[in-house]
Design a protein around this motif. Structure first.
Motif, PDB file in Angstrom:
ATOM      1  N   PRO A 130       0.893  -1.664  -0.054  1.00  0.00           N
ATOM      2  CA  PRO A 130      -0.150  -0.119   0.148  1.00  0.00           C
ATOM      3  C   PRO A 130       1.041   1.306   0.374  1.00  0.00           C
ATOM      4  CG  PRO A 130      -0.241  -1.019   2.211  1.00  0.00           C
ATOM      5  CD  PRO A 130       0.696  -2.209   0.992  1.00  0.00           C
ATOM      6  N   ALA A 131       0.620   2.064  -1.098  1.00  0.00           N
ATOM      7  CA  ALA A 131       1.494   3.101  -0.717  1.00  0.00           C
ATOM      8  C   ALA A 131       0.260   4.688   0.175  1.00  0.00           C
ATOM      9  CB  ALA A 131       1.040   3.885  -2.602  1.00  0.00           C
ATOM     10  N   ALA A 132       1.640   5.342   0.406  1.00  0.00           N
ATOM     11  CA  ALA A 132       0.325   6.601   1.014  1.00  0.00           C
ATOM     12  C   ALA A 132      -1.516   6.528   0.968  1.00  0.00           C
ATOM     13  CB  ALA A 132       1.554   7.836   1.267  1.00  0.00           C
ATOM     14  N   GLY A 133      -1.911   7.126   2.080  1.00  0.00           N
ATOM     15  CA  GLY A 133      -2.857   7.211   2.048  1.00  0.00           C
ATOM     16  C   GLY A 133      -4.096   5.576   1.401  1.00  0.00           C
ATOM     17  N   GLU A 134      -3.502   4.569   1.322  1.00  0.00           N
ATOM     18  CA  GLU A 134      -4.477   3.124   1.192  1.00  0.00           C
ATOM     19  C   GLU A 134      -3.712   1.881   2.215  1.00  0.00           C
ATOM     20  OE1 GLU A 134      -3.258   3.183  -3.922  1.00  0.00           O
ATOM     21  OE2 GLU A 134      -2.177   1.901  -2.151  1.00  0.00           O
ATOM     22  N   VAL A 135      -5.037   1.226   1.811  1.00  0.00           N
ATOM     23  CA  VAL A 135      -4.629  -0.112   2.486  1.00  0.00           C
ATOM     24  C   VAL A 135      -4.494  -1.176   1.957  1.00  0.00           C
ATOM     25  CG1 VAL A 135      -6.017   1.359   4.913  1.00  0.00           C
ATOM     26  CG2 VAL A 135      -7.293   0.111   2.824  1.00  0.00           C
ATOM     27  N   LEU A 136      -4.047  -2.858   2.550  1.00  0.00           N
ATOM     28  CA  LEU A 136      -4.091  -2.691   1.750  1.00  0.00           C
ATOM     29  C   LEU A 136      -4.836  -4.327   1.884  1.00  0.00           C
ATOM     30  CD1 LEU A 136      -2.452  -4.932  -0.068  1.00  0.00           C
ATOM     31  CD2 LEU A 136      -1.109  -6.346   1.688  1.00  0.00           C
ATOM     32  N   VAL A 137      -6.089  -4.623   1.313  1.00  0.00           N
ATOM     33  CA  VAL A 137      -6.912  -5.732   1.924  1.00  0.00           C
ATOM     34  C   VAL A 137      -6.607  -6.808   1.120  1.00  0.00           C
ATOM     35  CG1 VAL A 137      -9.305  -6.095   0.999  1.00  0.00           C
ATOM     36  CG2 VAL A 137      -8.253  -3.677   1.834  1.00  0.00           C
ATOM     37  N   ALA A 138      -6.829  -7.870   1.583  1.00  0.00           N
ATOM     38  CA  ALA A 138      -6.919  -9.268   1.919  1.00  0.00           C
ATOM     39  C   ALA A 138      -8.450 -10.075   1.269  1.00  0.00           C
ATOM     40  CB  ALA A 138      -6.420 -10.013   2.625  1.00  0.00           C
ATOM     41  N   VAL A 139      -8.533  -9.562  -0.007  1.00  0.00           N
ATOM     42  CA  VAL A 139      -9.428 -10.098  -0.244  1.00  0.00           C
ATOM     43  C   VAL A 139     -10.094 -11.630  -0.233  1.00  0.00           C
ATOM     44  CG1 VAL A 139     -10.768 -10.290  -2.903  1.00  0.00           C
ATOM     45  CG2 VAL A 139      -8.808  -8.829  -2.649  1.00  0.00           C
ATOM     46  N   GLU A 140     -11.839 -11.563   0.001  1.00  0.00           N
ATOM     47  CA  GLU A 140     -12.114 -12.655   0.579  1.00  0.00           C
ATOM     48  C   GLU A 140     -13.452 -13.047  -0.371  1.00  0.00           C
ATOM     49  OE1 GLU A 140     -12.404 -14.811   2.811  1.00  0.00           O
ATOM     50  OE2 GLU A 140     -10.878 -13.885   4.587  1.00  0.00           O
ATOM     51  N   ALA A 141     -14.161 -12.602  -1.269  1.00  0.00           N
ATOM     52  CA  ALA A 141     -15.066 -12.379  -2.216  1.00  0.00           C
ATOM     53  C   ALA A 141     -14.637 -10.911  -3.252  1.00  0.00           C
ATOM     54  CB  ALA A 141     -16.464 -12.599  -1.549  1.00  0.00           C
TER      55      ALA A 141
ATOM     56  N   ALA B  58     -15.220  -7.345  -1.414  1.00  0.00           N
ATOM     57  CA  ALA B  58     -15.093  -7.521   0.343  1.00  0.00           C
ATOM     58  C   ALA B  58     -14.023  -7.943   0.680  1.00  0.00           C
ATOM     59  CB  ALA B  58     -16.576  -7.915   0.676  1.00  0.00           C
ATOM     60  N   GLY B  59     -13.092  -7.782   2.349  1.00  0.00           N
ATOM     61  CA  GLY B  59     -12.465  -8.303   2.215  1.00  0.00           C
ATOM     62  C   GLY B  59     -11.855  -7.441   4.100  1.00  0.00           C
ATOM     63  N   ARG B  60     -10.839  -8.198   4.768  1.00  0.00           N
ATOM     64  CA  ARG B  60     -10.098  -7.505   6.249  1.00  0.00           C
ATOM     65  C   ARG B  60      -8.818  -6.728   5.789  1.00  0.00           C
ATOM     66  NH1 ARG B  60     -12.880 -10.342  10.184  1.00  0.00           N
ATOM     67  NH2 ARG B  60     -13.546 -11.815   9.946  1.00  0.00           N
ATOM     68  N   ILE B  61      -9.111  -5.547   5.858  1.00  0.00           N
ATOM     69  CA  ILE B  61      -7.463  -4.596   6.476  1.00  0.00           C
ATOM     70  C   ILE B  61      -6.570  -5.653   6.347  1.00  0.00           C
ATOM     71  CG2 ILE B  61      -5.883  -3.117   6.667  1.00  0.00           C
ATOM     72  CD1 ILE B  61      -8.983  -1.263   7.291  1.00  0.00           C
ATOM     73  N   ALA B  62      -4.978  -6.177   5.594  1.00  0.00           N
ATOM     74  CA  ALA B  62      -4.199  -6.338   6.349  1.00  0.00           C
ATOM     75  C   ALA B  62      -2.608  -5.665   6.201  1.00  0.00           C
ATOM     76  CB  ALA B  62      -3.872  -7.649   4.701  1.00  0.00           C
ATOM     77  N   GLU B  63      -3.616  -4.164   6.220  1.00  0.00           N
ATOM     78  CA  GLU B  63      -1.832  -3.836   6.179  1.00  0.00           C
ATOM     79  C   GLU B  63      -2.463  -2.016   6.434  1.00  0.00           C
ATOM     80  OE1 GLU B  63       2.788  -2.922   4.293  1.00  0.00           O
ATOM     81  OE2 GLU B  63       1.738  -4.892   3.831  1.00  0.00           O
ATOM     82  N   LEU B  64      -1.471  -1.821   6.246  1.00  0.00           N
ATOM     83  CA  LEU B  64      -2.350  -0.272   6.384  1.00  0.00           C
ATOM     84  C   LEU B  64      -1.071   1.156   6.052  1.00  0.00           C
ATOM     85  CD1 LEU B  64      -3.521   1.650   9.997  1.00  0.00           C
ATOM     86  CD2 LEU B  64      -5.416   0.364   7.655  1.00  0.00           C
ATOM     87  N   GLY B  65      -0.868   1.613   4.668  1.00  0.00           N
ATOM     88  CA  GLY B  65      -0.517   2.550   4.165  1.00  0.00           C
ATOM     89  C   GLY B  65       0.748   3.908   4.759  1.00  0.00           C
ATOM     90  N   GLU B  66       1.112   4.204   4.521  1.00  0.00           N
ATOM     91  CA  GLU B  66       1.651   5.590   5.475  1.00  0.00           C
ATOM     92  C   GLU B  66       0.764   6.325   5.504  1.00  0.00           C
ATOM     93  OE1 GLU B  66       5.497   9.052   5.333  1.00  0.00           O
ATOM     94  OE2 GLU B  66       4.863   7.004   3.861  1.00  0.00           O
ATOM     95  N   GLY B  67       0.297   7.317   7.064  1.00  0.00           N
ATOM     96  CA  GLY B  67      -0.215   8.613   7.145  1.00  0.00           C
ATOM     97  C   GLY B  67      -2.227   8.035   6.931  1.00  0.00           C
ATOM     98  N   VAL B  68      -2.274   6.855   7.133  1.00  0.00           N
ATOM     99  CA  VAL B  68      -4.004   6.112   6.996  1.00  0.00           C
ATOM    100  C   VAL B  68      -4.147   5.485   8.895  1.00  0.00           C
ATOM    101  CG1 VAL B  68      -5.090   3.525   6.572  1.00  0.00           C
ATOM    102  CG2 VAL B  68      -3.307   5.212   5.556  1.00  0.00           C
ATOM    103  N   THR B  69      -4.856   7.401   9.020  1.00  0.00           N
ATOM    104  CA  THR B  69      -5.299   7.189  10.520  1.00  0.00           C
ATOM    105  C   THR B  69      -7.052   7.230  10.340  1.00  0.00           C
ATOM    106  OG1 THR B  69      -6.474   9.561  10.416  1.00  0.00           O
ATOM    107  CG2 THR B  69      -3.852   8.575  11.635  1.00  0.00           C
ATOM    108  N   GLY B  70      -7.623   6.190  11.778  1.00  0.00           N
ATOM    109  CA  GLY B  70      -8.924   6.235  11.801  1.00  0.00           C
ATOM    110  C   GLY B  70      -9.479   4.698  11.189  1.00  0.00           C
ATOM    111  N   TRP B  71      -8.570   3.741  10.214  1.00  0.00           N
ATOM    112  CA  TRP B  71      -8.785   2.363  10.312  1.00  0.00           C
ATOM    113  C   TRP B  71      -7.816   0.955  10.761  1.00  0.00           C
ATOM    114  CZ3 TRP B  71     -12.570   1.389   6.698  1.00  0.00           C
ATOM    115  CH2 TRP B  71     -13.255   3.084   6.105  1.00  0.00           C
TER     116      TRP B  71
END
Length: 344
Positions: A23-34, A70-83
């Motif tokens: 994930p880049a700054a301002g992004e999240v990495l999602v582990a996809v389920e469906a 849809a899935g679960r957040i696996a990693e937060l990118g730089e500067g991501v808050t509130g998640w």
């Protein structure tokens, strides 16, 4: 990681050696389920339409479709808050990538939203098309007892019908038009009052018999003020494009046509009724951010049942079979179980 690889029309496979994105700054990495197979994905699969907008390239050169998942957040990118890592989310990407173990998603209200308790991942994977339906209905501003026609009752058109019913809009007749009987039967199940199979004869005559006709100096019309074109233009299908039929059907005054379906290239169409009837023709592309939240809340409260629209589920390893099934008349919505089975 495992990822789909779209090669050419009619050719898609799973690869097991794709690079996991970061994930880049301002992004999240999602582990996809469906992840759902969208109608636009089918346009690409049939004839390469929209390829540059629908498939995200990996460093290996694999082209990964999938923009509703849809899935679960696996990693937060730089500067991501509130998640937080582990949160259940719906992701929407403008350039695919969702048919894979992991995909990066920008953090903004158009593309990332939390999944409420009680909504499964497989239901949540249909959030984006439900939000599309909510926007179309909002734009149409259906008035009490106005008749409605919906061209194309795949996941989008069915979502339009669900949006009308779930919001308590007191429409008149709601007529679903398609060429696949399984979809028409599903339309009746979720709230359409009538169905017309376009393969059975003159669509104008069939709809006019249901809704009545109008005649005046502007010409002849069916009594249908609101039409949703969720079919667009599919090049290999015979007959006039649905938009041409919609222009014939739409009321002599005050008509609204909302266009959402994709177009596989240029088409020839009789535009005369635009001058005669002066309808408003509106494009609809996406949704307002609050409609993503609204779609999930309608699922949570049971006002819409999205599970009933999911006709088939396949593991990612069988992605070629999944796309072929989505092309079949008995399929309504095909969802990929990215991790083999969809968790709640």
């Amino acid at each position: 990681m495992k990822a789909a690889n779209y090669i050419d029309p009619g050719q898609i496979e799973m690869r097991g050696d794709a690079t996991r994105p970061v994930p880049a700054a301002g992004e999240v990495l999602v582990a996809v389920e469906a992840c759902g197979i969208c109608g636009s994905d089918l346009h690409m699969y049939r004839n390469d339409s929209y390829r540059d907008r629908l498939a995200r390239k990996t460093p290996e050169g694999y082209e990964v479709p999938g923009h509703e998942f849809a899935g679960r957040i696996a990693e937060l990118g730089e500067g991501v808050t509130g998640w937080e890592v582990g949160e259940r989310v719906v992701g929407v990407t403008g350039l695919g990538g969702g048919m894979a173990d992991y995909v990066t998603v920008p953090v903004n209200p158009y593309q990332l939203v939390r999944v409420p308790e009680g909504v499964s991942f497989v239901e949540a994977a249909t959030t984006e098309p439900m939000a599309d339906g909510l926007q179309m209905v909002r734009k149409a501003a259906i008035q009490r007892q106005e008749n409605v026609v919906v061209f194309g009752v795949g996941i989008i058109g069915l979502g339009v019908i669900q949006a009308i019913r779930a919001q308590g809009i007191e429409a008149g007749r709601i007529v679903a038009i398609d060429v696949q009987q399984a979809r028409l039967e599903k339309a009746l199940e979720i709230g359409a009052t009538d169905v017309v199979n376009a393969r059975d004869g003159d669509v104008f005559a069939a709809v006019a018999a249901i809704c009545g006709t109008e005649e005046g100096y502007r010409g002849i019309s069916a009594n249908v003020p609101v039409i949703f074109d969720c079919a667009g233009y599919i090049a290999h299908m015979s007959g006039p494009p649905p938009l041409e039929t919609a222009l014939r059907l739409v009321s002599l005054t005050g008509g609204r046509i909302i266009c959402f379906g994709g177009f596989e290239g240029a088409m020839t169409i009789d535009m005369g009724p635009i001058i005669q009837k002066e309808p408003v023709i509106m494009g609809s592309n996406g949704y307002a951010p609050e409609e993503l939240v609204q779609a999930l809340d309608l699922m949570r409260t049971g006002k819409v049942d999205r599970r009933t629209l999911i006709s088939h589920r396949f593991p990612l390893a069988e992605i070629s079979d999944a796309f072929e099934m989505q092309c079949q008349p008995q399929a309504v919505k095909v969802v990929l179980d990215i991790r083999d089975q969809v968790a709640a």
